[in-house]
Write an enzyme that holds these catalytic residues in place. Sequence first.
Site, short mmCIF file in Angstrom:
data_model
loop_
_atom_site.label_atom_id
_atom_site.label_comp_id
_atom_site.label_asym_id
_atom_site.label_seq_id
_atom_site.Cartn_x
_atom_site.Cartn_y
_atom_site.Cartn_z
N CYS A 106 -17.48 22.96 10.79
CA CYS A 106 -18.09 23.48 9.50
C CYS A 106 -19.00 24.60 10.11
O CYS A 106 -19.88 24.64 11.00
CB CYS A 106 -18.99 22.49 8.93
SG CYS A 106 -19.93 23.05 7.63
N GLY A 141 -23.16 15.27 7.06
CA GLY A 141 -22.45 16.15 7.66
C GLY A 141 -22.43 17.37 7.09
O GLY A 141 -23.27 17.73 6.46
N CYS A 142 -21.28 18.20 7.32
CA CYS A 142 -21.29 19.53 6.86
C CYS A 142 -21.39 19.47 5.22
O CYS A 142 -20.81 18.53 4.55
CB CYS A 142 -19.88 20.21 7.08
SG CYS A 142 -19.47 21.64 6.33
N PHE A 143 -22.23 20.28 4.77
CA PHE A 143 -22.34 19.90 3.15
C PHE A 143 -21.13 20.65 2.42
O PHE A 143 -21.32 20.27 1.28
CB PHE A 143 -23.65 20.83 2.68
CG PHE A 143 -24.02 22.16 3.47
CD1 PHE A 143 -22.97 23.20 3.61
CD2 PHE A 143 -25.21 22.61 3.68
CE1 PHE A 143 -23.13 24.22 4.22
CE2 PHE A 143 -25.47 23.89 4.05
CZ PHE A 143 -24.51 24.72 4.35
#
Length: 223
Positions: free
Chosen positions: A17, A50-52
């Site tokens: 990400c 984690g990755c938004f």
Amino acid sequence: MRATFAGLALALAASACQQPAIAAEATVNAPQAERVAKESGLKTAIFAGGCFWGVEAVFSHVKGVKSAVSGYHGGTERQASYDLVSSGITDHAEAVKITYDPKVIRYDQLLRIFFSVVADPTQLNRQGPDSGAQYRSAIVPMSAEQNAVAKAYIAQLNGAGLWSKPIVTKIERAQAFYPAETYHQDFMVRNPRNGYIVRWDAPKVKALKAMYPGVYSASFQRD
């Protein structure tokens, strides 16, 4: 060889990400959703998993969720940006603040979605291909009620023994939330063919639909 190179390109695109090569300078500002929430009985909640991009995408397809904003939470600095947070020096986590209608979707239901679809609660300071404290999984209660529900839910999960490894998701106290840059908002709906989205986030939205058809919304929730 062409197919091999194509596969390699997709793998590289799906490996992390990260900031797109071309990014707008503008940032999301003025948390209007909170003001509207106070006036209409809506509530807010913050989740880091984690990755938004994927966290936002999943919750944006939940009935009763009125808005989902990607941003940064829990850091030591009074400012946050993608570059700063990615450096790991601010202790912020990529997170998503959602505004939801408790008459349509309850907080415990949001927790269930978080633990079963959004994040792996046994991964410490990482999710999938992304590593670092900025990708930690965390629940940020916005009220005493949410805090009590979150503690009880995690205790229930620990007692159930659903995972072979211990749950490391933390309950963090609410701090300043900084909305992420505009190009990070609604990333999946605007970039459905992005390699990372295809590999890591689209399957989460499909899992939401399969596991919770009663709360899944085909339309992307955005006020």
